[in-house]
Design a protein around this motif. Sequence first.
Motif, PDB file in Angstrom:
ATOM      1  N   THR A 289       0.848  -1.180   0.000  1.00 36.30           N
ATOM      2  CA  THR A 289       0.000   0.000   0.000  1.00 36.30           C
ATOM      3  C   THR A 289       0.890   1.239   0.000  1.00 36.30           C
ATOM      4  OG1 THR A 289      -1.613  -1.199   1.318  1.00 36.30           O
ATOM      5  CG2 THR A 289      -1.865   1.167   1.220  1.00 36.30           C
ATOM      6  N   ALA A 290       0.751   2.056  -1.028  1.00 39.01           N
ATOM      7  CA  ALA A 290       1.514   3.300  -1.105  1.00 39.01           C
ATOM      8  C   ALA A 290       0.553   4.466  -0.938  1.00 39.01           C
ATOM      9  CB  ALA A 290       2.232   3.402  -2.443  1.00 39.01           C
TER      10      ALA A 290
ATOM     11  N   SER B  25      15.527   6.305   1.758  1.00 42.61           N
ATOM     12  CA  SER B  25      14.387   5.482   2.151  1.00 42.61           C
ATOM     13  C   SER B  25      14.658   4.968   3.550  1.00 42.61           C
ATOM     14  CB  SER B  25      14.203   4.315   1.189  1.00 42.61           C
ATOM     15  OG  SER B  25      13.829   4.786  -0.080  1.00 42.61           O
ATOM     16  N   TRP B  26      13.746   5.273   4.470  1.00 40.13           N
ATOM     17  CA  TRP B  26      13.853   4.805   5.843  1.00 40.13           C
ATOM     18  C   TRP B  26      12.868   3.657   6.012  1.00 40.13           C
ATOM     19  CZ3 TRP B  26      13.956   9.718   9.449  1.00 40.13           C
ATOM     20  CH2 TRP B  26      15.068  10.500   9.117  1.00 40.13           C
ATOM     21  N   VAL B  27      13.371   2.508   6.415  1.00 39.24           N
ATOM     22  CA  VAL B  27      12.539   1.317   6.557  1.00 39.24           C
ATOM     23  C   VAL B  27      12.338   1.015   8.033  1.00 39.24           C
ATOM     24  CG1 VAL B  27      12.342  -1.134   6.014  1.00 39.24           C
ATOM     25  CG2 VAL B  27      13.422   0.422   4.376  1.00 39.24           C
ATOM     26  N   TYR B  28      11.076   0.790   8.409  1.00 36.15           N
ATOM     27  CA  TYR B  28      10.696   0.446   9.780  1.00 36.15           C
ATOM     28  C   TYR B  28       9.973  -0.887   9.762  1.00 36.15           C
ATOM     29  CZ  TYR B  28      11.551   5.363  10.820  1.00 36.15           C
ATOM     30  OH  TYR B  28      12.130   6.606  10.961  1.00 36.15           O
ATOM     31  N   ARG B  29      10.180  -1.702  10.770  1.00 38.46           N
ATOM     32  CA  ARG B  29       9.435  -2.957  10.921  1.00 38.46           C
ATOM     33  C   ARG B  29       8.590  -2.853  12.180  1.00 38.46           C
ATOM     34  NH1 ARG B  29      13.077  -7.477   8.150  1.00 38.46           N
ATOM     35  NH2 ARG B  29      13.532  -6.112   6.408  1.00 38.46           N
ATOM     36  N   ASP B  30       7.278  -3.139  12.021  1.00 36.27           N
ATOM     37  CA  ASP B  30       6.356  -2.995  13.136  1.00 36.27           C
ATOM     38  C   ASP B  30       5.264  -4.049  13.030  1.00 36.27           C
ATOM     39  OD1 ASP B  30       5.106  -1.776  15.385  1.00 36.27           O
ATOM     40  OD2 ASP B  30       3.727  -0.743  14.024  1.00 36.27           O
TER      41      ASP B  30
ATOM     42  N   ILE C   5       7.268  -0.659   6.896  1.00 39.07           N
ATOM     43  CA  ILE C   5       6.887   0.690   6.486  1.00 39.07           C
ATOM     44  C   ILE C   5       8.121   1.357   5.892  1.00 39.07           C
ATOM     45  CG2 ILE C   5       6.067   2.938   7.260  1.00 39.07           C
ATOM     46  CD1 ILE C   5       4.763   1.392   9.636  1.00 39.07           C
ATOM     47  N   THR C   6       8.000   1.864   4.668  1.00 34.89           N
ATOM     48  CA  THR C   6       9.096   2.561   4.004  1.00 34.89           C
ATOM     49  C   THR C   6       8.696   4.016   3.798  1.00 34.89           C
ATOM     50  OG1 THR C   6       9.724   0.534   2.844  1.00 34.89           O
ATOM     51  CG2 THR C   6      10.620   2.607   2.001  1.00 34.89           C
ATOM     52  N   VAL C   7       9.481   4.915   4.367  1.00 31.80           N
ATOM     53  CA  VAL C   7       9.247   6.353   4.218  1.00 31.80           C
ATOM     54  C   VAL C   7      10.352   6.895   3.322  1.00 31.80           C
ATOM     55  CG1 VAL C   7       9.059   8.552   5.422  1.00 31.80           C
ATOM     56  CG2 VAL C   7       8.218   6.471   6.525  1.00 31.80           C
ATOM     57  N   THR C   8       9.977   7.469   2.189  1.00 31.73           N
ATOM     58  CA  THR C   8      10.947   8.042   1.255  1.00 31.73           C
ATOM     59  C   THR C   8      11.032   9.537   1.498  1.00 31.73           C
ATOM     60  OG1 THR C   8      10.403   6.352  -0.377  1.00 31.73           O
ATOM     61  CG2 THR C   8      11.589   8.294  -1.171  1.00 31.73           C
ATOM     62  N   LEU C   9      12.261  10.008   1.697  1.00 34.36           N
ATOM     63  CA  LEU C   9      12.526  11.424   1.950  1.00 34.36           C
ATOM     64  C   LEU C   9      13.326  12.004   0.788  1.00 34.36           C
ATOM     65  CD1 LEU C   9      13.661  10.699   5.549  1.00 34.36           C
ATOM     66  CD2 LEU C   9      11.701  12.111   5.035  1.00 34.36           C
TER      67      LEU C   9
END
Length: 95
Positions: A17-18, A69-74, A79-83
Amino acid sequence: MRTILIGSLWLLAFAATASDTLRVGSHLLVAGDSATQVRELLGRPTRVTHQRARRLGRGVVVVTPASESWVYRDDGREITVTLVDGVVSDIEQHP
């Protein structure tokens, strides 16, 4: 026909999901927020990848903005947040 429709719906349910928003508790992370806000809401990323500012292609220099790209695992999801230049441009969630 019905089987194809049901199969397609299952694929959509499990696809990445983007979007440009992410609910974090009672807060909302949106495209345009700063890297500082991402750190405050999500903490330290599991993994960070950097994309270069310049790319060569067929003899032509194509200038693209530097991004991370900051990748989080939850809870089993990623979750990938692109800055881009320190500002959120895209948020992706993978189940």
